[in-house]
Design a protein around this motif. Structure first.
Motif, PDB file in Angstrom:
ATOM      1  N   ALA A  84       6.326  45.295  19.113  1.00 53.22           N
ATOM      2  CA  ALA A  84       4.975  45.539  19.643  1.00 53.22           C
ATOM      3  C   ALA A  84       4.313  44.246  20.096  1.00 53.22           C
ATOM      4  N   ALA A  97       1.255  47.515  14.435  1.00 53.11           N
ATOM      5  CA  ALA A  97       2.475  48.324  14.379  1.00 53.11           C
ATOM      6  C   ALA A  97       3.151  48.211  13.015  1.00 53.11           C
ATOM      7  N   TYR A 100       3.289  51.398  10.387  1.00 53.00           N
ATOM      8  CA  TYR A 100       4.566  51.909   9.892  1.00 53.00           C
ATOM      9  C   TYR A 100       4.548  52.034   8.370  1.00 53.00           C
TER      10      TYR A 100
END
Length: 315
Positions: A118, A130, A134
């Motif tokens: 990202a 990102a 996650y």
């Protein structure tokens, strides 16, 4: 006499400025803390899922002289049973805490690789977001699926690494990463689709020959699998228990209603877990792109087709 604190401060000052104040120096500790916090519950139960119990049984049998795909069998690739066996050899087999700790490391490595992808596309803030998103969504399913040290968790670092290597046109490394992912769980090999897509797009845009790069991908993919199948296990047993003996999973028969129900149910759980993140992020992206100027004639915005191919292959 200088204290320990003073010594550490002096040692820190000797480090290069880019190490002391660099992007990854700031982001990785935050991601590590988040990985630990989100997966602390994994240590609260002796066993979270039947897969953990069966892996532990395989590891004990292997340690006692069992032979994988002969006297010890499962319809799974060998890397994770071997990892369990190694941990039991070093730490004993009375607890799964070493595997749970390694699972947190696997989550952290996955988050860092996603942050790298990202960041390369959209900048520093996108990279940190990102990785953090996650880790927050990695516990978005039932604890039996997200807190256990099982196949899905350990295949993720190699899967994201394969995508990252392909993005950088390191085709041999991408093929090796796909192989390691597949040797952890067969379905991890689905990442080969976005890897091949990126090769096709790269050869089309740059006007270069795709055959040498494709050869590197397949060589990197085939070599580790051949090493495991031919040298480290019995080829016939490996072929049956990992490939041909799992044909029922890919057949068109079976309980479609039950499968669809579980898929929709898990998707709803994941959507509910991410709903608190989707709404503010969606609003922010809307405000950002609504005021973004249109590209000039002949100018193209960065393509995200490879990410969509990755998503579809994962489905």
């Amino acid at each position: 006499m200088p204290t320990t604190t003073h010594r550490l401060a002096a040692l820190t000052q000797r480090l290069p400025a880019r190490v002391r104040t660099g992007y990854w120096t700031r982001v990785v500790p935050v991601l590590a803390l988040l990985a630990v916090v989100t997966h602390i519950p994994s240590f609260l139960r002796p066993v979270w899922s039947p897969d953990e119990g069966f892996l532990a049984t395989q590891a004990r049998m292997l340690a006692d002289g069992g032979v994988l795909y002969d006297t010890v069998v499962d319809r799974k690739p060998p890397l994770l049973p071997w990892l369990y066996e190694a941990c039991f050899t070093v730490f004993g087999s009375l607890s799964l805490w070493p595997l749970r700790s390694l699972a947190i490391v696997a989550h952290l490595v996955t988050a860092i690789l996603l942050a790298s992808i990202a960041r390369g596309r959209w900048g520093n803030r996108a990279g940190a977001a990102a990785g953090a998103l996650y880790l927050l969504l990695s516990i978005g399913l039932s604890p039996e699926d997200t807190q256990a040290a099982t196949f899905e968790v350990f295949m993720l670092p190699a899967m994201v690494a394969a995508f990252r290597y392909a993005e950088r046109r390191r085709w041999l490394a991408a093929g090796i990463a796909v192989a390691l992912c597949s040797l952890t769980k067969q379905t991890g090999g689905a990442v080969m689709l976005p890897v091949l897509w990126m090769l096709f797009q790269d050869s089309r845009r740059r006007g270069v020959r795709w055959l040498p790069a494709l050869s590197k991908i397949w060589f990197g993919f085939a070599l580790p699998i051949a090493l495991v199948a031919v040298i480290l296990t019995k080829p016939k047993g490996f072929l049956f228990w990992v490939v041909t003996g799992s044909g029922d999973y890919a057949s068109f028969g079976g309980a479609w209603v039950q499968m669809a129900g579980r898929a929709l149910g898990n998707s709803a759980i994941l959507l509910g877990a991410g709903l608190g993140l989707v709404l503010p992020l969606g609003h922010r992206l809307w405000l950002k792109y609504r005021h973004r100027p249109l590209p000039a004639a002949g100018e193209e915005r960065g393509s995200t087709a490879d990410l969509w191919v990755w998503l579809l292959s994962s489905v």
